[in-house]
Design an enzyme around this catalytic site. Sequence first.
Site, PDB file in Angstrom:
ATOM      1  N   LYS A 196       1.277   3.562  -3.212  1.00 48.51           N
ATOM      2  CA  LYS A 196       0.806   4.959  -3.245  1.00 48.51           C
ATOM      3  C   LYS A 196       1.952   5.910  -3.555  1.00 48.51           C
ATOM      4  CE  LYS A 196      -3.650   4.729  -2.067  1.00 48.51           C
ATOM      5  NZ  LYS A 196      -4.749   5.342  -2.817  1.00 48.51           N
ATOM      6  N   SER A 221     -14.588   2.135  13.017  1.00 45.15           N
ATOM      7  CA  SER A 221     -15.758   1.260  12.839  1.00 45.15           C
ATOM      8  C   SER A 221     -15.642   0.022  13.729  1.00 45.15           C
ATOM      9  CB  SER A 221     -15.952   0.890  11.366  1.00 45.15           C
ATOM     10  OG  SER A 221     -14.746   0.469  10.793  1.00 45.15           O
ATOM     11  N   TYR A 252       0.842  -1.208   0.000  1.00 42.63           N
ATOM     12  CA  TYR A 252       0.000   0.000   0.000  1.00 42.63           C
ATOM     13  C   TYR A 252       0.873   1.252   0.000  1.00 42.63           C
ATOM     14  CZ  TYR A 252      -3.734   3.188   1.612  1.00 42.63           C
ATOM     15  OH  TYR A 252      -4.640   4.220   1.744  1.00 42.63           O
ATOM     16  N   ASP A 253       1.800   1.314   0.982  1.00 38.27           N
ATOM     17  CA  ASP A 253       2.618   2.532   1.129  1.00 38.27           C
ATOM     18  C   ASP A 253       3.443   2.805  -0.126  1.00 38.27           C
ATOM     19  OD1 ASP A 253       1.676   2.028   3.636  1.00 38.27           O
ATOM     20  OD2 ASP A 253       3.594   2.093   4.664  1.00 38.27           O
ATOM     21  N   PHE A 279     -14.175  -0.234  16.693  1.00 39.52           N
ATOM     22  CA  PHE A 279     -14.452   0.140  18.095  1.00 39.52           C
ATOM     23  C   PHE A 279     -15.948   0.431  18.293  1.00 39.52           C
ATOM     24  CE2 PHE A 279      -9.994   1.791  19.636  1.00 39.52           C
ATOM     25  CZ  PHE A 279      -9.494   0.510  19.499  1.00 39.52           C
ATOM     26  N   THR A 337      -0.612   6.980  18.105  1.00 33.04           N
ATOM     27  CA  THR A 337      -1.588   8.058  17.851  1.00 33.04           C
ATOM     28  C   THR A 337      -2.030   8.095  16.385  1.00 33.04           C
ATOM     29  OG1 THR A 337       0.025   9.763  17.234  1.00 33.04           O
ATOM     30  CG2 THR A 337      -0.442   9.503  19.595  1.00 33.04           C
TER      31      THR A 337
HETATM   32  P1  NAD Z   1     -12.543   1.867   0.601  1.00 32.55           P
HETATM   33  O1  NAD Z   1     -11.810   0.583   0.658  1.00 32.55           O
HETATM   34  O2  NAD Z   1     -13.818   1.996   1.360  1.00 32.55           O
HETATM   35  O3  NAD Z   1     -12.865   2.256  -0.916  1.00 32.55           O
HETATM   36  C1  NAD Z   1     -12.037   1.902  -1.983  1.00 32.55           C
HETATM   37  C2  NAD Z   1     -12.914   1.652  -3.193  1.00 32.55           C
HETATM   38  O4  NAD Z   1     -12.072   1.291  -4.310  1.00 32.55           O
HETATM   39  C3  NAD Z   1     -13.884   0.481  -3.012  1.00 32.55           C
HETATM   40  O5  NAD Z   1     -15.150   0.795  -3.487  1.00 32.55           O
HETATM   41  C4  NAD Z   1     -13.262  -0.644  -3.827  1.00 32.55           C
HETATM   42  O6  NAD Z   1     -14.185  -1.603  -4.282  1.00 32.55           O
HETATM   43  C5  NAD Z   1     -12.605   0.133  -4.960  1.00 32.55           C
HETATM   44  N1  NAD Z   1     -11.507  -0.603  -5.590  1.00 32.55           N
HETATM   45  C6  NAD Z   1     -10.450  -1.209  -4.975  1.00 32.55           C
HETATM   46  N2  NAD Z   1      -9.667  -1.801  -5.882  1.00 32.55           N
HETATM   47  C7  NAD Z   1     -10.232  -1.562  -7.117  1.00 32.55           C
HETATM   48  C8  NAD Z   1      -9.897  -1.911  -8.438  1.00 32.55           C
HETATM   49  N3  NAD Z   1      -8.804  -2.634  -8.718  1.00 32.55           N
HETATM   50  N4  NAD Z   1     -10.711  -1.511  -9.443  1.00 32.55           N
HETATM   51  C9  NAD Z   1     -11.833  -0.773  -9.189  1.00 32.55           C
HETATM   52  N5  NAD Z   1     -12.200  -0.411  -7.935  1.00 32.55           N
HETATM   53  C10 NAD Z   1     -11.405  -0.801  -6.913  1.00 32.55           C
HETATM   54  O7  NAD Z   1     -11.508   2.988   1.050  1.00 32.55           O
HETATM   55  P2  NAD Z   1     -11.731   4.533   1.389  1.00 32.55           P
HETATM   56  O8  NAD Z   1     -11.489   4.723   2.832  1.00 32.55           O
HETATM   57  O9  NAD Z   1     -12.993   5.005   0.792  1.00 32.55           O
HETATM   58  O10 NAD Z   1     -10.505   5.172   0.622  1.00 32.55           O
HETATM   59  C11 NAD Z   1     -10.651   5.727  -0.679  1.00 32.55           C
HETATM   60  C12 NAD Z   1      -9.302   6.177  -1.205  1.00 32.55           C
HETATM   61  O11 NAD Z   1      -8.736   7.141  -0.311  1.00 32.55           O
HETATM   62  C13 NAD Z   1      -8.288   5.041  -1.309  1.00 32.55           C
HETATM   63  O12 NAD Z   1      -7.526   5.230  -2.465  1.00 32.55           O
HETATM   64  C14 NAD Z   1      -7.425   5.217  -0.081  1.00 32.55           C
HETATM   65  O13 NAD Z   1      -6.128   4.739  -0.281  1.00 32.55           O
HETATM   66  C15 NAD Z   1      -7.447   6.721   0.126  1.00 32.55           C
HETATM   67  N6  NAD Z   1      -7.232   7.060   1.539  1.00 32.55           N
HETATM   68  C16 NAD Z   1      -8.210   6.839   2.468  1.00 32.55           C
HETATM   69  C17 NAD Z   1      -7.968   7.140   3.803  1.00 32.55           C
HETATM   70  C18 NAD Z   1      -9.013   6.930   4.864  1.00 32.55           C
HETATM   71  O14 NAD Z   1      -8.721   7.192   6.035  1.00 32.55           O
HETATM   72  N7  NAD Z   1     -10.233   6.514   4.559  1.00 32.55           N
HETATM   73  C19 NAD Z   1      -6.726   7.652   4.186  1.00 32.55           C
HETATM   74  C20 NAD Z   1      -5.750   7.830   3.205  1.00 32.55           C
HETATM   75  C21 NAD Z   1      -6.021   7.549   1.881  1.00 32.55           C
HETATM   76  N1  UDP Z   2      -6.255  -0.678  15.706  1.00 29.28           N
HETATM   77  C1  UDP Z   2      -6.622  -1.293  16.910  1.00 29.28           C
HETATM   78  N2  UDP Z   2      -7.724  -2.077  16.924  1.00 29.28           N
HETATM   79  C2  UDP Z   2      -8.495  -2.299  15.816  1.00 29.28           C
HETATM   80  C3  UDP Z   2      -8.108  -1.677  14.592  1.00 29.28           C
HETATM   81  C4  UDP Z   2      -6.975  -0.883  14.585  1.00 29.28           C
HETATM   82  O1  UDP Z   2      -5.950  -1.117  17.931  1.00 29.28           O
HETATM   83  O2  UDP Z   2      -9.512  -3.004  15.899  1.00 29.28           O
HETATM   84  C5  UDP Z   2      -5.094   0.237  15.723  1.00 29.28           C
HETATM   85  C6  UDP Z   2      -4.057  -0.067  14.652  1.00 29.28           C
HETATM   86  O3  UDP Z   2      -3.119  -1.010  15.122  1.00 29.28           O
HETATM   87  C7  UDP Z   2      -3.455   1.322  14.444  1.00 29.28           C
HETATM   88  C8  UDP Z   2      -4.636   2.272  14.645  1.00 29.28           C
HETATM   89  O4  UDP Z   2      -5.590   1.539  15.414  1.00 29.28           O
HETATM   90  O5  UDP Z   2      -2.492   1.576  15.431  1.00 29.28           O
HETATM   91  C9  UDP Z   2      -5.273   2.754  13.356  1.00 29.28           C
HETATM   92  O6  UDP Z   2      -5.552   1.604  12.570  1.00 29.28           O
HETATM   93  P1  UDP Z   2      -6.398   1.636  11.227  1.00 29.28           P
HETATM   94  O7  UDP Z   2      -6.377   0.239  10.680  1.00 29.28           O
HETATM   95  O8  UDP Z   2      -7.699   2.264  11.454  1.00 29.28           O
HETATM   96  O9  UDP Z   2      -5.619   2.617  10.249  1.00 29.28           O
HETATM   97  P2  UDP Z   2      -4.072   2.895   9.923  1.00 29.28           P
HETATM   98  O10 UDP Z   2      -3.873   4.291  10.328  1.00 29.28           O
HETATM   99  O11 UDP Z   2      -3.199   1.972  10.718  1.00 29.28           O
HETATM  100  O12 UDP Z   2      -3.963   2.653   8.475  1.00 29.28           O
END
Ligand code: NAD
Ligand code: UDP
Length: 309
Positions: free
Chosen positions: A148, A188, A144-145, A190, A209
């Site tokens: 991205k 979600s 992922y990291d 928690f 944090t």
């Molecule tokens: P999510 O997993 O709920 O949504 C991702 C969506 O992408 C889903 O609908 C999934 O079906 C679709 N998808 C995944 N792989 C696919 C593929 N190969 N082809 C077509 N569709 C595909 O995640 P989210 O929390 O809504 O995040 C949305 C975006 O924002 C992601 O790119 C994520 O990396 C980025 N993001 C989210 C957060 C966060 O805290 N929610 C933080 C940082 C970055």
């Molecule tokens: N975490 C936790 N319990 C859970 C889910 C996550 O303690 O049921 C912790 C996880 O180890 C991380 C933080 O909560 O330290 C945030 O996790 P999350 O998966 O929400 O997102 P992240 O920022 O790690 O991508």
Amino acid sequence: MKKKILVAGGAGFIGFHLCQSLLKNNKVICLDNYFTGSKKNIEILSKNKNFSFIKQNVQKKITLKCDEIYNLACPASPKKYQKNPLDTIKTNIFGSINLLELAKKNNAKIFQASTSEVYGDPLIHPQDESYRGNVNIIGVRACYDEGKRLAESIFFDYYRTHKINIKIARIFNTYGPNMNNDDGRVVSNFILSALKGNPLIIHGNGKQTRSFCYVSDTVRGLVKLMNSKMAIQGPINIGSDNEITIYNLAKKIIKLTNSKSKIVNVEKAEDDPIKRKPNLYLAKKLLNWNRQVKLENGLQKTIDYFKNK
Ligand code: NAD
Ligand code: UDP
């Protein structure tokens, strides 16, 4: 005439809210393969006549007409993106290339949902956009990291080579209604445990944090970035700078749900970042963007959503 906006990943959590917001003034096409997205979200969005849906993997070539593209297609929960790490890498790389090719063909603006995870387990705090990060390249989160990080590189190479109008936001932990029950992320998990009276499971000692941003604030930031002048490409941090330990988050959710749940500590997750908080200087200065929703209020709305579900 209304703009035609493609949202790749629009069936997911942030994508759903983004589509809802864009539908106020535009036509929206959502492209998603339902990997982590939900059919329920699409059912709700489909009630709007300006919405259409294409079930497709972004790893495959995309042909359609549009004015703007948001790339959110990628699983975001560590539980989900680690399930099939090679697929996560392919989605980030081939998804970015396919959407950038589409942007080139349509002369469209394109937005990339990058992440605070590009900073890895950060050695500077708070994290500003010039920090190059501390990612374990061969670790379990790297699909992922690094996926991205490479996507950001690909976006800038398309800009340098083809003068594509690109916009990159580094999104920090976002939460809110319409997350899937099995999403696996902390808010979600928690809330669901607290509502059921089950233990809240903390990975590690709970001193790590995060800084949680309510989804309407995040979406407003993404749209502001997309609508900014061409010279503003990012990357720009979007999120909350209200930092909280995971232990205190658990306590807060237990209190807000009036739950009798206990907190249970289990083994620390591999490569789990210890601290995370954005420096929001650029978002404020360049986009005039500020967070509006307080953590307690956003958590309450999310709790109400899961209660009604
Ligand atoms: P999510 O997993 O709920 O949504 C991702 C969506 O992408 C889903 O609908 C999934 O079906 C679709 N998808 C995944 N792989 C696919 C593929 N190969 N082809 C077509 N569709 C595909 O995640 P989210 O929390 O809504 O995040 C949305 C975006 O924002 C992601 O790119 C994520 O990396 C980025 N993001 C989210 C957060 C966060 O805290 N929610 C933080 C940082 C970055
Ligand atoms: N975490 C936790 N319990 C859970 C889910 C996550 O303690 O049921 C912790 C996880 O180890 C991380 C933080 O909560 O330290 C945030 O996790 P999350 O998966 O929400 O997102 P992240 O920022 O790690 O991508």
